[in-house]
Design an enzyme around this catalytic site. Sequence first.
Site, PDB file in Angstrom:
ATOM      1  CE1 TYR A   1     -42.454 -52.132 -47.689  1.00 32.92           C
ATOM      2  CE2 TYR A   1     -40.164 -52.788 -47.751  1.00 32.92           C
ATOM      3  CZ  TYR A   1     -41.494 -53.120 -47.643  1.00 32.92           C
ATOM      4  OH  TYR A   1     -41.859 -54.434 -47.499  1.00 32.92           O
TER       5      TYR A   1
ATOM      6  CB  ALA B   1     -46.035 -61.927 -35.008  1.00 34.68           C
ATOM      7  CB  SER B   2     -46.168 -56.558 -35.671  1.00 34.69           C
ATOM      8  OG  SER B   2     -46.748 -56.602 -36.952  1.00 34.69           O
ATOM      9  N   GLY B   3     -43.216 -57.898 -33.955  1.00 34.53           N
ATOM     10  CA  GLY B   3     -42.476 -57.766 -32.704  1.00 34.53           C
ATOM     11  C   GLY B   3     -42.970 -58.663 -31.587  1.00 34.53           C
TER      12      GLY B   3
ATOM     13  CB  THR C   1     -38.995 -59.615 -30.047  1.00 34.33           C
ATOM     14  OG1 THR C   1     -39.979 -58.789 -29.392  1.00 34.33           O
ATOM     15  CG2 THR C   1     -38.927 -59.274 -31.524  1.00 34.33           C
TER      16      THR C   1
ATOM     17  CE  LYS D   1     -40.992 -54.767 -29.304  1.00 31.74           C
ATOM     18  NZ  LYS D   1     -40.249 -53.659 -29.924  1.00 31.74           N
TER      19      LYS D   1
END
Length: 313
Positions: free
Chosen positions: A53, A213-215, A218, A220
């Site tokens: 990273y 799941a990569s957002g 959430t 959105k």
Amino acid sequence: MADITKKIGDLDVFPLSLGGNVFGWTADKDTSFAVLDAYTGGGGNFIDTADVYSAWVEGNDGGESETIIGEWTASRGNRGDVVIATKGGRHPDHDGLSAPVLKAAVDDSLRRLRTDYIDLYYTHFDDPSVPVEEIMTTLDELVAAGKIRQIAVSNIEPDRLAASLAFSEREGTARYAAIQPEYNLVARDSYEGPRRDLAEQYGLVAVPYYGLASGFLTGKYRPGASVDSARAGKAAKHLETERGNKVLEALDAVAEEQGVPVATVALAWLSAQPTVVAPIASARTLDQLPPLLEVPRTELTAGQVDRLTKASA
């Protein structure tokens, strides 16, 4: 308040691990420090990173996240209060899991983290060119040297995982205490099945990544929502599936019943699954953190867990 910590070997961890993948990428040093302060201030102690990273960012070399975490613990004087998990095997300078590469990778991680031990060390991706016997023996030597407290594994095929666990059991070497699989409400097959069966058989606990799941989980991403990045596109693809929409509908209902954000419910479902001790989720801004800190304090009913499980089938 009752003790909510979970065990990974002899490590006591907060049941929500803070992902460090954004540090040095979408969160600069000052923001990363603020997020780390708020996470630990909210009771958290379990920080996840990797030596690679964020080598994928133009101008970065890899190790940026570890460096920020090391600078933060040094400035706060709190190294003994946090559990740091990092991963090796994919850094551009240390690619693979041969004995010399793995040992050099660990030494570089220690230097960047400004510490003389790593609490939990994962092989990030398996290296099929290296026999499991060599990998496990090398990890055992690193544990014996005091450089690593507990060892773990991330992306690996079930047959190689089974061989690794059997070797440790047969030879009495250090053995994996945890597995870090991709696992969430819209990606269940990657863990449920042979990998989870092995974890249950050998007593490994799971620390899942991509828990949101990569957002997508959430809440959105909705029909008609604008998608402006590759990461958003990866999340929004679930809107094209019947399962994705069923999961969102169930998450909305349970979130309303619980009075917590959708992201909290998605991670609480994960926490309720067999073997899981601490989902990983990252926060690139302070306002993304509160829903994560709510996860250990959110207990879904059996009916709510079942509703989400059926929606995600």
